[in-house]
Design a protein around this motif. Structure first.
Motif, PDB file in Angstrom:
ATOM      1  N   ILE A  22       0.983  -1.350   0.222  1.00 19.91           N
ATOM      2  CA  ILE A  22       0.023  -0.006  -0.047  1.00 19.91           C
ATOM      3  C   ILE A  22       1.029   1.170   0.149  1.00 19.91           C
ATOM      4  CG2 ILE A  22      -1.815   1.536   1.431  1.00 19.91           C
ATOM      5  CD1 ILE A  22      -2.964  -1.311   2.165  1.00 19.91           C
ATOM      6  N   TYR A  23       1.934   1.166   0.832  1.00 18.52           N
ATOM      7  CA  TYR A  23       2.920   2.448   0.857  1.00 18.52           C
ATOM      8  C   TYR A  23       3.359   2.860  -0.688  1.00 18.52           C
ATOM      9  CZ  TYR A  23       6.392   5.749   1.984  1.00 18.52           C
ATOM     10  OH  TYR A  23       7.351   6.920   2.089  1.00 18.52           O
ATOM     11  N   VAL A  24       3.847   1.706  -1.350  1.00 18.61           N
ATOM     12  CA  VAL A  24       4.694   1.854  -2.659  1.00 18.61           C
ATOM     13  C   VAL A  24       3.347   2.359  -3.452  1.00 18.61           C
ATOM     14  CG1 VAL A  24       5.459   0.806  -4.672  1.00 18.61           C
ATOM     15  CG2 VAL A  24       6.161   0.284  -2.374  1.00 18.61           C
ATOM     16  N   CYS A  25       2.074   1.557  -3.453  1.00 18.23           N
ATOM     17  CA  CYS A  25       1.128   2.150  -4.184  1.00 18.23           C
ATOM     18  C   CYS A  25       0.716   3.881  -3.951  1.00 18.23           C
ATOM     19  CB  CYS A  25      -0.278   1.290  -4.031  1.00 18.23           C
ATOM     20  SG  CYS A  25      -0.105  -0.355  -4.840  1.00 18.23           S
ATOM     21  N   ASN A  26       0.785   4.136  -2.829  1.00 18.77           N
ATOM     22  CA  ASN A  26       0.474   5.500  -2.402  1.00 18.77           C
ATOM     23  C   ASN A  26       1.395   6.438  -2.996  1.00 18.77           C
ATOM     24  OD1 ASN A  26      -1.995   4.963  -1.081  1.00 18.77           O
ATOM     25  ND2 ASN A  26      -0.835   4.837   0.839  1.00 18.77           N
ATOM     26  N   VAL A  27       2.708   5.996  -3.078  1.00 17.89           N
ATOM     27  CA  VAL A  27       3.852   6.854  -3.677  1.00 17.89           C
ATOM     28  C   VAL A  27       3.558   6.906  -5.135  1.00 17.89           C
ATOM     29  CG1 VAL A  27       6.205   6.821  -4.543  1.00 17.89           C
ATOM     30  CG2 VAL A  27       5.700   6.243  -2.107  1.00 17.89           C
ATOM     31  N   VAL A  28       3.277   6.018  -5.903  1.00 18.63           N
ATOM     32  CA  VAL A  28       3.006   5.970  -7.198  1.00 18.63           C
ATOM     33  C   VAL A  28       1.674   6.693  -7.766  1.00 18.63           C
ATOM     34  CG1 VAL A  28       2.476   4.656  -9.469  1.00 18.63           C
ATOM     35  CG2 VAL A  28       4.152   3.704  -7.808  1.00 18.63           C
ATOM     36  N   ILE A  29       0.620   6.625  -7.103  1.00 21.74           N
ATOM     37  CA  ILE A  29      -0.669   7.291  -7.053  1.00 21.74           C
ATOM     38  C   ILE A  29      -0.566   8.909  -6.912  1.00 21.74           C
ATOM     39  CG2 ILE A  29      -2.948   7.382  -6.315  1.00 21.74           C
ATOM     40  CD1 ILE A  29      -2.941   4.463  -5.609  1.00 21.74           C
ATOM     41  N   SER A  30       0.207   9.249  -5.764  1.00 19.25           N
ATOM     42  CA  SER A  30       0.527  10.377  -5.688  1.00 19.25           C
ATOM     43  C   SER A  30       1.550  11.184  -6.609  1.00 19.25           C
ATOM     44  CB  SER A  30       1.180  10.651  -4.167  1.00 19.25           C
ATOM     45  OG  SER A  30       0.222  10.174  -3.279  1.00 19.25           O
ATOM     46  N   GLU A  31       2.357  10.581  -7.302  1.00 15.39           N
ATOM     47  CA  GLU A  31       3.273  11.255  -7.879  1.00 15.39           C
ATOM     48  C   GLU A  31       3.498  11.054  -9.581  1.00 15.39           C
ATOM     49  OE1 GLU A  31       7.190  10.216  -6.209  1.00 15.39           O
ATOM     50  OE2 GLU A  31       6.398  10.835  -4.300  1.00 15.39           O
ATOM     51  N   VAL A  32       2.926   9.706  -9.925  1.00 12.47           N
ATOM     52  CA  VAL A  32       3.394   9.355 -11.130  1.00 12.47           C
ATOM     53  C   VAL A  32       2.581  10.282 -12.256  1.00 12.47           C
ATOM     54  CG1 VAL A  32       1.583   7.629 -11.690  1.00 12.47           C
ATOM     55  CG2 VAL A  32       3.671   7.176 -12.882  1.00 12.47           C
ATOM     56  N   LEU A  33       1.457  10.856 -12.141  1.00  7.43           N
ATOM     57  CA  LEU A  33       0.746  11.573 -13.036  1.00  7.43           C
ATOM     58  C   LEU A  33       1.472  12.784 -13.521  1.00  7.43           C
ATOM     59  CD1 LEU A  33      -3.033  10.862 -12.341  1.00  7.43           C
ATOM     60  CD2 LEU A  33      -1.509   9.542 -14.192  1.00  7.43           C
ATOM     61  N   THR A  34       2.379  13.350 -12.537  1.00  7.20           N
ATOM     62  CA  THR A  34       3.092  14.686 -12.774  1.00  7.20           C
ATOM     63  C   THR A  34       4.655  14.220 -13.032  1.00  7.20           C
ATOM     64  OG1 THR A  34       3.545  14.715 -10.262  1.00  7.20           O
ATOM     65  CG2 THR A  34       1.451  15.891 -11.328  1.00  7.20           C
ATOM     66  N   LEU A  92     -15.578  -2.306  12.501  1.00  6.02           N
ATOM     67  CA  LEU A  92     -14.238  -1.835  12.189  1.00  6.02           C
ATOM     68  C   LEU A  92     -13.346  -2.654  11.433  1.00  6.02           C
ATOM     69  CD1 LEU A  92     -13.324  -0.334  15.661  1.00  6.02           C
ATOM     70  CD2 LEU A  92     -13.993   1.049  13.750  1.00  6.02           C
ATOM     71  N   ALA A  93     -12.480  -2.022  10.311  1.00  6.99           N
ATOM     72  CA  ALA A  93     -11.709  -2.802   9.363  1.00  6.99           C
ATOM     73  C   ALA A  93     -10.266  -2.748   9.945  1.00  6.99           C
ATOM     74  CB  ALA A  93     -12.067  -2.512   7.999  1.00  6.99           C
ATOM     75  N   VAL A  94      -9.613  -1.689   9.145  1.00  7.99           N
ATOM     76  CA  VAL A  94      -8.190  -1.566   9.370  1.00  7.99           C
ATOM     77  C   VAL A  94      -8.041  -0.033   8.864  1.00  7.99           C
ATOM     78  CG1 VAL A  94      -7.377  -3.890   8.803  1.00  7.99           C
ATOM     79  CG2 VAL A  94      -7.914  -2.262   6.728  1.00  7.99           C
ATOM     80  N   PRO A  95      -6.803   0.402   9.434  1.00 11.81           N
ATOM     81  CA  PRO A  95      -6.475   1.905   8.868  1.00 11.81           C
ATOM     82  C   PRO A  95      -6.467   2.018   7.494  1.00 11.81           C
ATOM     83  CG  PRO A  95      -5.057   0.980  10.586  1.00 11.81           C
ATOM     84  CD  PRO A  95      -5.881   0.045  10.132  1.00 11.81           C
ATOM     85  N   LEU A  96      -7.199   3.002   6.980  1.00  9.81           N
ATOM     86  CA  LEU A  96      -7.447   3.262   5.622  1.00  9.81           C
ATOM     87  C   LEU A  96      -6.238   4.501   5.258  1.00  9.81           C
ATOM     88  CD1 LEU A  96      -8.527   3.050   2.756  1.00  9.81           C
ATOM     89  CD2 LEU A  96     -10.642   4.503   3.416  1.00  9.81           C
ATOM     90  N   ILE A  97      -5.207   4.224   4.519  1.00 10.21           N
ATOM     91  CA  ILE A  97      -4.198   5.230   4.234  1.00 10.21           C
ATOM     92  C   ILE A  97      -4.059   5.419   2.773  1.00 10.21           C
ATOM     93  CG2 ILE A  97      -1.771   5.759   4.747  1.00 10.21           C
ATOM     94  CD1 ILE A  97      -3.415   5.175   7.326  1.00 10.21           C
ATOM     95  N   THR A  98      -4.132   6.858   2.400  1.00  8.00           N
ATOM     96  CA  THR A  98      -4.321   6.878   0.979  1.00  8.00           C
ATOM     97  C   THR A  98      -3.246   7.935   0.538  1.00  8.00           C
ATOM     98  OG1 THR A  98      -5.789   8.885   1.579  1.00  8.00           O
ATOM     99  CG2 THR A  98      -6.662   6.899   0.925  1.00  8.00           C
ATOM    100  N   VAL A  99      -2.229   8.116   1.236  1.00  7.91           N
ATOM    101  CA  VAL A  99      -1.152   8.918   1.174  1.00  7.91           C
ATOM    102  C   VAL A  99       0.129   8.547   1.309  1.00  7.91           C
ATOM    103  CG1 VAL A  99      -2.374  11.162   0.746  1.00  7.91           C
ATOM    104  CG2 VAL A  99      -1.389  10.643   3.062  1.00  7.91           C
TER     105      VAL A  99
END
Length: 457
Positions: free
Chosen positions: A109-121, A164-171
């Motif tokens: 999830i951490y790697v995905c958040n890096v790519v989602i946050s940065e790759v388009l720019t 309750l599920a798990v922490p939802l981290i999007t960044v």
């Protein structure tokens, strides 16, 4: 000139006391071009502390009724964590211990958040950037689905907004408050992400660790099936199978050189039935099938038993074990056969039970080694649904879904399933309404982050 310092170690787990989830980048890592983000998303194997995108989860294997560990090997061959999972203990880990499944999935999830946050720019081809963005969203969605079904209750429309599920981290941050999101919030998040990017993906890929349109529809089919939204699960399954409906004929496969009774399935990376390649975190562990599971197979003709289970001669493993684990690795991702079974279940539940049986026979005729195979038939919806459930258990044995299926049968079908074990003379029972159908969260994470509530035990 900026320099990429070994992208393969972007995510590792450190012991810093002020970081949530123990996820911290290591080294000087400055991805600047689209090719750099492709390297991140193509990291597949465990290396340098990172789990990659193929290693996923595995503990749920030992909680299910598909496994029966013999007393003779219980203490010798299985560690304390596996024993705790097997007996549905109050606590799985010591206070300082990590949870390998939690680590692996949040690493991805951490790697995905890096790519989602940065790759388009970033610099590079626009189509490639959009595809990488889409791949990261699908990988993240898969990870959150697994986390939610391990550490949260099964989706129940009446209570999902509270459960309750798990922490939802999007960044891509490593510090701060991380309270647990609800089951409903994460399911909606997953569906929104998949629907947003599904048209940005290629229909298929030469590398099955990369998400595609087919695997995205397979994931939507699974998510909607688990929500009991059978109409949308059926639509997604059909769309997936329009792209890829390939099944191996097990009769046509070669036998293994070391185990002459065992079929030689392709390695997962080359397996054409695999829609999204995921391997178990304990993929090379001993698996002893239970007598209850064995009784579901025609052991003389069904190659899912006859061609995958072996009586190992070497002590202390002298028992029937799932030997394919050692030959090709245990695949727990998304597959064509799972999607066919999803479709069959939806058809049975909405009343088209003859079509459901056709789907079961589509799989079964590829799995038997004799000319004596007789297709299944059903006379009503209920009979067909039970046949689907039995076939799902046979086809997907040890592939990561049985624990989740048991939870949803109890929640959606009032199946009243309880599990029982006897280990070295001690009896263990998991009642249908027990809180222990939900896994405990490792104490280490709650010490660092008191806002993470423990599941009732």
């Amino acid at each position: 000139m900026k320099y990429i310092y070994y992208l393969m170690v972007l995510v590792v787990f450190s012991s810093c006391s002020d970081e949530w989830l123990d996820i911290k980048p290591k080294g000087k890592i400055i991805p600047v071009k689209v090719e750099d983000y492709r390297l991140l998303m193509d990291q597949t194997l465990f290396k340098s502390g990172s789990s990659g995108f193929v290693q996923s989860y595995g503990n749920v294997l030992y909680s299910t009724d598909d496994v029966k560990i013999p007393d003779s090997g219980y203490d010798q061959n299985f560690g304390k964590t596996s024993q705790s999972v097997y007996t549905w203990a109050e606590k799985f880990y010591l206070d300082e211990e990590e949870d390998a499944d939690w680590q692996s999935l949040y690493s991805q999830i951490y790697v995905c958040n890096v790519v989602i946050s940065e790759v388009l720019t970033t610099e590079g081809d626009e189509q490639e950037k959009k595809q990488l963005y889409a791949e990261a969203k699908i990988q993240r969605a898969f990870a959150y689905f697994i986390l939610t079904n391990i550490y949260g209750k099964h989706y129940n429309k009446a209570t999902a907004d509270l459960d309750l599920a798990v922490p939802l981290i999007t960044v891509p941050r490593i510090e701060g408050s991380i309270p647990r999101a609800t089951v409903a919030e994460i399911y909606k998040f997953i569906e929104d992400d998949v629907n947003e990017v599904i048209d940005l993906l290629p229909e298929t890929s030469e590398f099955n660790h990369r998400p595609t349109t087919a695997s995205a529809y397979a994931l939507l089919s699974r998510v909607n099936l688990y929500k009991a939204d059978y109409a949308n699960a059926l639509i997604a399954a059909d769309k997936c199978l329009e792209i890829n409906d390939f099944l191996y004929d097990y009769k046509a496969l070669e036998k293994n050189a070391w185990y002459p009774n065992v079929i030689d399935l392709p390695e997962n990376v080359f397996n054409e039935e695999v829609l999204l390649n995921k391997g178990a975190s304990n993929r090379y562990s001993l698996i002893y099938p239970s007598e209850e599971l064995k009784n579901l197979y025609d052991v003389d003709s069904d190659l899912r038993w006859k061609g995958m289970m072996e009586l190992e001669w070497f002590p202390p493993f002298a028992d029937v074990i799932y030997i394919v684990e050692y030959l090709s690795g245990r695949e727990i991702g998304l597959s064509v056969s799972e999607v066919i079974l999803n479709r069959a279940e939806c058809l049975a539940r909405v009343g088209d039970y003859n079509l459901a049986i056709d789907d079961l026979n589509l799989i079964r005729e590829k799995r038997y080694d004799t000319d004596t195979y007789v297709p299944l038939t059903a006379s009503n919806k209920d009979e067909a649904l039970q046949l689907v459930k039995d076939e799902r258990r046979r086809e997907l044995a040890f592939k990561g879904l049985r624990w989740f299926d048991l939870k949803r049968y109890n929640a959606n079908d009032n199946a009243n399933i309880s599990l029982q074990r006897t280990v070295n003379g001690d009896n263990y029972v998991l009642e249908p309404n027990s809180e222990r159908w939900v896994y405990p969260i490792a104490v280490k994470y709650m010490i660092k982050n008191p806002e993470i509530e423990q599941n009732p035990r």
